[in-house]
Design an enzyme around this catalytic site. Structure first.
Site: not given
Ligand SMILES: C[S@@+](CC[C@H](N)C(=O)[O-])C[C@H]1O[C@@H](n2cnc3c(N)ncnc32)[C@H](O)[C@@H]1O
Length: 208
Positions: A189-190, A115, A151, A68
């Site tokens: 999480e996303y 991203d 997504d 990260e």
């Protein structure tokens, strides 16, 4: 994901036994960190760590490393570790440097909700761009596996084309993971957020 500065983040990271500080020293020798020959899997852009922590608990005979970029995010992952997980390590670094950190020792790379960098001029920053696929060549052992969930349909389509242009073969694909098969799925999480909003989750496993 860049969170507001978290007070004391630097100290929490410094004190965490999960965060590898001198990771450059282990290039080609990461198995020494885990003290075994088990496969090593890496998640790039692990965010707050739900996936990598969940995977490490679920698969104790695989070693997991979460990467990260931001202190403020990695610190949230550290806070979630509430039991000893010997097969888990975290690295705070920009994945741009990944080929300088690992050498022919990784079996699987996870790219979860990376991203999307929608502007054309930022294409090289996407973690599935040719720019990054070339870097991954160096880190993988002989067999290469990339597992991606997102997504974002445009990023997904872009990634499939990049994988294909770089000779990866599709092993499995889902255009709606929660309708197709979530057996054994560890969510991020996303993923939890977008699934709860009713968006389809795309997943592909590619191999080379
Ligand atoms: C959209 S979030 C997704 C987080 C998590 N994987 C999930 O699915 O919930 C993307 C994460 O990747 C990290 N990231 C983006 N580019 C990165 C890079 N080049 N190196 C390391 N981390 C990166 C961001 O800081 C952010 O935490």
């Amino acid at each position: 994901m860049r969170l507001r500065n978290v007070k004391g983040a630097r100290t929490i990271i410094e004190n965490s036994t999960y965060v590898l500080k001198n990771y450059e020293e282990y290039k080609g020798k990461f198995k020494m960190i885990f003290n075994n020959d088990n496969p090593i899997h890496v998640e790039i852009g692990m965010g707050k760590g739900d996936f990598i922590i969940g995977m490490a608990k679920k698969y104790p005979s695989i070693n997991f490393i979460g990467i990260e970029k931001y202190d403020s995010v990695i610190v949230r992952a550290i806070e979630k570790i509430n039991e000893e997980i010997p097969n888990l390590k975290l690295i705070r670094m920009d994945a741009d440097k990944i080929s300088e950190v690992f050498n022919k020792e990784i079996e699987t790379v996870y790219l979860n909700f990376s991203d999307p960098w929608p502007k054309n001029r930022h294409e090289n920053r996407r973690l599935t761009s040719l720019n990054f696929l070339k870097k991954y060549d160096n880190i993988f052992k002989k067999n290469k596996t990339i597992i991606m969930k997102t997504d974002n349909r445009k990023l997904f389509e872009f990634s499939i084309i990049q994988f294909s242009n770089y000779d990866y073969k599709i092993d499995s694909i889902s255009l709606d993971l929660y309708k197709d098969n979530i057996k054994d799925n560890v969510s991020t999480e996303y993923e939890k957020k977008f699934n709860s909003l009713g968006f389809p989750i795309y997943k592909v496993i590619v191999k080379k």
